[in-house]
Design a protein around this motif. Structure first.
Motif, PDB file in Angstrom:
ATOM      1  N   UNK A 425       0.855  -1.198  -0.039  1.00  0.00           N
ATOM      2  CA  UNK A 425       0.146   0.035   0.140  1.00  0.00           C
ATOM      3  C   UNK A 425       0.748   1.231   0.055  1.00  0.00           C
ATOM      4  N   UNK A 426       2.117   1.298  -0.376  1.00  0.00           N
ATOM      5  CA  UNK A 426       2.844   2.428  -0.287  1.00  0.00           C
ATOM      6  C   UNK A 426       3.023   3.108  -1.691  1.00  0.00           C
ATOM      7  N   UNK A 427       2.935   4.376  -1.838  1.00  0.00           N
ATOM      8  CA  UNK A 427       3.148   5.118  -2.998  1.00  0.00           C
ATOM      9  C   UNK A 427       4.537   5.130  -3.250  1.00  0.00           C
ATOM     10  N   UNK A 428       5.110   4.508  -4.261  1.00  0.00           N
ATOM     11  CA  UNK A 428       6.551   4.171  -4.494  1.00  0.00           C
ATOM     12  C   UNK A 428       6.832   4.757  -5.978  1.00  0.00           C
ATOM     13  N   UNK A 429       7.437   5.642  -6.420  1.00  0.00           N
ATOM     14  CA  UNK A 429       7.503   6.284  -7.503  1.00  0.00           C
ATOM     15  C   UNK A 429       8.823   6.909  -7.991  1.00  0.00           C
ATOM     16  N   UNK A 430       9.512   6.972  -9.068  1.00  0.00           N
ATOM     17  CA  UNK A 430      10.570   7.541  -9.635  1.00  0.00           C
ATOM     18  C   UNK A 430      10.407   8.211 -10.704  1.00  0.00           C
ATOM     19  N   UNK A 431      10.942   9.377 -11.143  1.00  0.00           N
ATOM     20  CA  UNK A 431      11.227  10.172 -12.206  1.00  0.00           C
ATOM     21  C   UNK A 431      12.443  10.552 -12.272  1.00  0.00           C
ATOM     22  N   UNK A 432      12.710  10.756 -13.598  1.00  0.00           N
ATOM     23  CA  UNK A 432      14.291  11.335 -13.988  1.00  0.00           C
ATOM     24  C   UNK A 432      14.266  12.336 -15.003  1.00  0.00           C
ATOM     25  N   UNK A 465      14.449  11.211  -2.440  1.00  0.00           N
ATOM     26  CA  UNK A 465      15.991  11.047  -2.673  1.00  0.00           C
ATOM     27  C   UNK A 465      16.163  11.390  -4.072  1.00  0.00           C
ATOM     28  N   UNK A 466      17.500  11.561  -4.310  1.00  0.00           N
ATOM     29  CA  UNK A 466      18.093  11.730  -5.585  1.00  0.00           C
ATOM     30  C   UNK A 466      19.367  11.086  -5.841  1.00  0.00           C
ATOM     31  N   UNK A 467      19.588  10.810  -7.125  1.00  0.00           N
ATOM     32  CA  UNK A 467      20.801  10.454  -7.489  1.00  0.00           C
ATOM     33  C   UNK A 467      20.904  10.834  -8.930  1.00  0.00           C
ATOM     34  N   UNK A 468      22.501  10.755  -9.422  1.00  0.00           N
ATOM     35  CA  UNK A 468      22.600  11.168 -10.670  1.00  0.00           C
ATOM     36  C   UNK A 468      22.763   9.745 -11.561  1.00  0.00           C
ATOM     37  N   UNK A 469      21.853   9.464 -12.726  1.00  0.00           N
ATOM     38  CA  UNK A 469      22.192   8.330 -13.285  1.00  0.00           C
ATOM     39  C   UNK A 469      23.371   8.372 -14.317  1.00  0.00           C
ATOM     40  N   UNK A 470      23.304   9.906 -15.025  1.00  0.00           N
ATOM     41  CA  UNK A 470      24.280   9.885 -16.006  1.00  0.00           C
ATOM     42  C   UNK A 470      24.862  11.312 -15.772  1.00  0.00           C
ATOM     43  N   UNK A 471      25.929  11.819 -16.271  1.00  0.00           N
ATOM     44  CA  UNK A 471      26.653  12.939 -16.343  1.00  0.00           C
ATOM     45  C   UNK A 471      27.298  13.512 -17.713  1.00  0.00           C
ATOM     46  N   UNK A 472      27.224  14.509 -18.016  1.00  0.00           N
ATOM     47  CA  UNK A 472      27.428  14.965 -19.327  1.00  0.00           C
ATOM     48  C   UNK A 472      28.341  16.241 -19.052  1.00  0.00           C
ATOM     49  N   UNK A 473      29.175  16.373 -19.893  1.00  0.00           N
ATOM     50  CA  UNK A 473      30.038  17.941 -19.598  1.00  0.00           C
ATOM     51  C   UNK A 473      29.151  19.092 -19.454  1.00  0.00           C
ATOM     52  N   UNK A 474      27.941  18.925 -20.021  1.00  0.00           N
ATOM     53  CA  UNK A 474      27.221  20.298 -19.920  1.00  0.00           C
ATOM     54  C   UNK A 474      25.943  20.049 -18.979  1.00  0.00           C
ATOM     55  N   UNK A 475      25.835  19.091 -18.293  1.00  0.00           N
ATOM     56  CA  UNK A 475      24.635  18.854 -17.134  1.00  0.00           C
ATOM     57  C   UNK A 475      24.605  17.411 -16.809  1.00  0.00           C
ATOM     58  N   UNK A 480      15.034  10.923  -9.294  1.00  0.00           N
ATOM     59  CA  UNK A 480      14.329  11.219  -8.067  1.00  0.00           C
ATOM     60  C   UNK A 480      13.629   9.893  -7.572  1.00  0.00           C
ATOM     61  N   UNK A 481      13.502   9.495  -6.448  1.00  0.00           N
ATOM     62  CA  UNK A 481      12.841   8.496  -5.882  1.00  0.00           C
ATOM     63  C   UNK A 481      11.983   9.005  -4.664  1.00  0.00           C
ATOM     64  N   UNK A 482      10.674   8.890  -4.792  1.00  0.00           N
ATOM     65  CA  UNK A 482       9.789   9.021  -4.001  1.00  0.00           C
ATOM     66  C   UNK A 482       8.893   7.779  -3.157  1.00  0.00           C
ATOM     67  N   UNK A 483       8.994   7.842  -1.812  1.00  0.00           N
ATOM     68  CA  UNK A 483       8.111   6.683  -0.968  1.00  0.00           C
ATOM     69  C   UNK A 483       7.540   7.294  -0.124  1.00  0.00           C
ATOM     70  N   UNK A 484       6.019   6.812   0.117  1.00  0.00           N
ATOM     71  CA  UNK A 484       5.318   7.395   1.278  1.00  0.00           C
ATOM     72  C   UNK A 484       4.050   6.719   1.388  1.00  0.00           C
ATOM     73  N   UNK A 485       3.401   6.629   2.398  1.00  0.00           N
ATOM     74  CA  UNK A 485       2.481   5.891   2.899  1.00  0.00           C
ATOM     75  C   UNK A 485       1.146   6.235   1.759  1.00  0.00           C
ATOM     76  N   UNK A 486       0.542   5.139   1.398  1.00  0.00           N
ATOM     77  CA  UNK A 486      -0.407   5.383   0.511  1.00  0.00           C
ATOM     78  C   UNK A 486      -1.980   5.057   1.447  1.00  0.00           C
ATOM     79  N   UNK A 487      -3.142   5.444   0.777  1.00  0.00           N
ATOM     80  CA  UNK A 487      -4.146   5.113   1.272  1.00  0.00           C
ATOM     81  C   UNK A 487      -4.808   4.130   0.436  1.00  0.00           C
ATOM     82  N   UNK A 488      -5.373   2.952   1.097  1.00  0.00           N
ATOM     83  CA  UNK A 488      -5.817   1.700   0.108  1.00  0.00           C
ATOM     84  C   UNK A 488      -7.027   2.353  -0.499  1.00  0.00           C
TER      85      UNK A 488
END
Length: 560
Positions: A425-432, A465-475, A480-488
Motif C-alpha cells: 500500500x505504499x506510494x513508490x515512484x521514480x522520475x528522471x 531522494x536523488x541520485x545522478x544516473x548520467x553526467x555530461x559535460x554540460x549537465x 528522484x525516488x519517492x516513497x510515502x504511505x498510501x491510502x488503500x
C-alpha cells in the motif's frame, strides 16, 4: 523512514547478478503476468513482512497488510472483439494469460491496477510474429479492420507505453509481441558491428555476442526483461554514465516495417546526407513503424575494471566533483552521485554523507591513470577518498564487496522491491530528467521542494531522494525516488498529485520530462509542453505518411 529505507535497500534478491555477468537459463520460472520479473523472485514473504513492520513503525500506520498477487482465473477479461484471419491464426493468441500479460507495463500505476484485478482494457489479440513477413501481415490486417497495433518488446515500460486502452474509433487492439525475433543474424567482427533482430532480450543478446568477444555495452535497469527494439523505440538510457549513455550512440542502421511499406537505412559509420532517417525512428515509441532489425555498433568485452566510492559532506559538493569529472574528458563507465538518503537506502552510505561512485573499464588498457585523475577531481571538491580506492582488477577477479557493489545490487533488486512496496500500500515512484549545470542548483531545490510538498500533502509523510544516473559535460541527469504511505483505494490519486507537481516543476525549471524512461501516455501532457509546435506538426505529417490509418500505438507522442 531512514531505518526502514536502509533495510529495504538491503533486501535479498533473485536478481543479484551483475549486468554483464547474467546468463539466460535453460529452465527458468515463468514470468509474472502482473508485475516485474519471474515467479518466486524478489523479497521473500518473511522479508516483506519485516519491511512492512519497519515502514508501519516509521510512519505510525499500524499493521500494513500485503496484497496478494492476482491469478489469471480471477480476472474478468472482456471478450475479444477481433478474430484473426485464417493465415494469421497460428501466430495469434486470445488466451487469458497472454492477454493479461500484455495489458500493462511495469509502472507503479500498472502494478496498482493489476493488484486490484483491474484489467478492463486488455488487448483483444496478442500476435507473436516469427518473421518480418508476419509483422507486415499483422499490420495489413490491423489497417484493414481499423484495429490498433501496439508494438511490444519486453513489456518493461514504466510510462504507459504498451497499453491497449484505445477508444471506439478502433475495432479493437492487437499487441504485437516481437519475442520470437530474437537472434543475432550476422556479426561483422572487422567493423565491430552486428545485425540483430529487434525482439531479443538483453541477456540473450549478450550471450550470443559473447563467443565473438563483443558486447553491446547497453545495460538499462530493465536489461533482463527488455528488448533491443524496445531500447531503440524508447531511446533507452543504459547503465553507463558517460560517453555512450543512450541507445542512439550504438545504432548503425535500422530496418522498419510500416503500414506504408518496409524501409531500411544505409549502414554507415556516419553521414551528413540530410536529416538522419534513423533519428526519425529512434524514440518514435512505435507510432511510425515496427523495428524488426538493427545493425548495432559493438565493443570488445572489457578485461580491466576499477571502481571506487568517495564520500562528501553534502550533495552539492558531490555534484561539483561529478561536473569536474565529466568535464575532464575521462569518460568513466560509472559516475553516479547518491544523496545521503539514496546512499543509505542502497547500503552504500550511512545516511550522513553523499556518495560518488566511480568506475572505469577497458578492453585495451588498465585504467589506473584515469581513475587517479577522477579521484583527484573528487578530492579537489572535498571528497574523502579511501586510501586503497581504484585498484584495477581483471575480468576474472570478483567484484569488490564495497559501497559500489552494494549500490549495484540495490539497483538490480529495485524493480522487485518496488512491487513489494506497492503490495503493502505504499506510494513508490521514480522520475528522471536532465538539466544544464548552470541551472542545476536552482532546479534541484525547486524540484525537491515541489515533490516533497506534494508528497506531504498527498501522503502526510514520506521521503524524496536523488541520485545522478548520467553526467555530461554540460549537465547531469538527476533521478528522484519517492516513497510515502498510501491510502488503500486512493493510491492512484495520490500518485497522480505527486506526479503532476513534480513534472510541472521539471518543465517550469527547464528540465526534460524524461531522460530515459520515454514518454508513453503518462508523460504526454508535459511532452506536449516541451515539444516545439512546428515539430509536432512535422511528426504528425510523418505519421500520416507512414501510418495513414493511424493504427500504430495511438495516443503515444501525438494524437491519432
Amino acid at each position: 523512514m531512514v531505518e526502514a529505507a536502509a533495510e529495504v535497500g538491503r533486501a535479498p534478491a533473485a536478481a543479484a547478478a551483475t549486468e554483464t555477468d547474467r546468463r539466460p537459463s535453460s529452465v527458468q520460472p515463468a514470468r509474472r503476468f502482473w508485475g516485474w520479473g519471474r515467479e518466486g523472485a524478489g523479497p521473500s514473504p518473511e522479508h516483506q513482512r519485516a519491511i512492512a513492520g519497519l515502514l508501519a513503525s516509521r510512519f505510525g500506520l499500524g499493521e500494513l497488510t500485503i496484497a496478494s498477487p492476482p491469478r489469471v482465473e480471477e480476472l474478468d477479461l472482456r471478450r475479444p472483439r477481433l478474430v484473426p484471419p485464417a493465415p494469421l491464426e497460428a501466430i495469434c493468441s486470445t488466451a487469458p494469460f497472454d492477454r493479461a500479460a500484455h495489458t500493462y507495463g511495469k509502472s507503479f500505476r500498472d502494478i496498482v491496477r493489476a493488484l486490484r484485478r483491474d484489467y478492463r482494457h486488455p488487448p483483444d489479440v496478442v500476435a507473436f510474429p516469427r518473421s518480418e513477413a508476419d509483422v507486415a501481415a499483422v499490420l495489413d490486417w490491423c489497417t484493414a479492420v481499423r484495429a490498433a497495433a501496439i508494438p511490444y518488446g519486453g513489456g518493461s515500460s514504466v510510462v504507459g507505453g504498451v497499453e491497449a486502452d484505445v477508444d471506439d474509433r478502433y475495432a479493437g487492439a492487437v499487441s504485437l509481441d516481437l519475442s520470437h525475433l530474437d537472434r543475432v543474424l550476422e556479426v561483422d567482427r572487422t567493423s565491430r558491428a552486428a545485425r540483430i533482430q529487434a525482439g531479443v532480450l538483453g541477456p540473450a543478446l549478450e550471450e550470443q555476442l559473447r563467443p565473438h568477444g563483443l558486447t553491446l555495452r547497453h545495460f538499462p535497469q530493465s536489461f533482463e526483461f527488455s528488448s533491443l527494439g524496445g531500447w531503440i523505440a524508447t531511446r533507452s538510457g543504459g547503465h553507463y554514465a558517460t560517453l555512450y549513455t543512450h541507445i542512439d550512440d550504438f545504432v548503425e542502421s535500422l530496418r522498419i516495417v510500416t503500414p506504408a511499406g518496409t524501409l531500411e537505412t544505409r549502414r554507415l559509420p556516419g553521414s551528413g546526407a540530410g536529416p538522419s532517417p534513423d533519428r526519425l525512428f529512434i524514440g518514435s515509441e512505435g507510432i511510425l513503424g515496427v523495428i524488426t532489425e538493427a545493425w548495432m555498433r559493438l565493443q570488445d568485452r572489457p578485461t580491466f575494471r576499477a571502481s571506487a566510492s568517495v564520500a562528501f559532506d553534502d550533495f552539492a559538493a558531490g555534484a561539483a566533483a561529478a561536473r569536474a569529472v565529466a568535464q575532464a574528458g575521462l569518460y568513466p563507465s560509472n559516475c553516479r552521485l547518491l544523496d545521503p538518503g539514496e546512499a543509505l537506502t542502497s547500503g552504500a552510505g550511512s545516511g550522513a554523507e553523499a556518495v560518488l561512485i566511480l568506475a572505469f573499464e577497458s578492453a585495451d588498457h588498465a585504467p589506473e591513470a584515469w581513475m587517479a585523475r577522477a579521484l583527484e577531481c573528487a578530492a579537489d571538491h572535498g571528497g574523502s577518498v579511501p586510501p586503497d580506492a581504484g585498484r584495477t582488477r581483471t575480468a576474472a577477479e570478483p567484484r569488490p564487496d564495497d559501497a559500489a557493489g552494494a549500490w549495484r545490487k540495490a539497483f538490480l533488486d529495485a524493480p522487485y522491491l518496488r512491487d513489494a512496496l506497492v503490495a503493502m500500500g505504499m506510494v513508490s515512484e521514480t522520475f528522471e530528467t536532465a538539466v544544464t549545470w548552470d541551472r542545476f542548483p536552482a532546479f534541484h531545490e525547486g524540484v525537491m521542494t515541489a515533490a516533497s510538498d506534494a508528497l506531504r500533502a498527498a501522503c502526510g509523510a514520506g521521503q524524496v531522494t536523488c541520485r545522478f544516473t548520467h553526467v555530461y559535460p554540460d549537465g547531469p541527469a538527476p533521478y528522484y525516488t519517492i516513497l510515502g504511505p498510501g491510502r488503500r483505494g486512493g493510491e492512484l490519486e495520490q500518485w497522480a498529485a505527486i506526479k503532476r507537481a513534480a513534472a510541472d516543476a521539471v518543465i517550469r525549471l527547464g528540465g526534460t520530462i524524461t531522460h530515459h524512461h520515454a514518454v508513453g501516455r503518462d508523460h504526454r501532457p508535459w511532452y506536449d509542453r516541451q515539444r516545439p509546435d512546428p515539430f509536432a506538426a512535422a511528426l504528425r505529417a510523418a505519421k500520416a505518411a507512414l501510418d495513414p490509418a493511424a493504427v500504430l500505438n495511438p495516443g503515444v507522442l501525438i494524437d491519432p
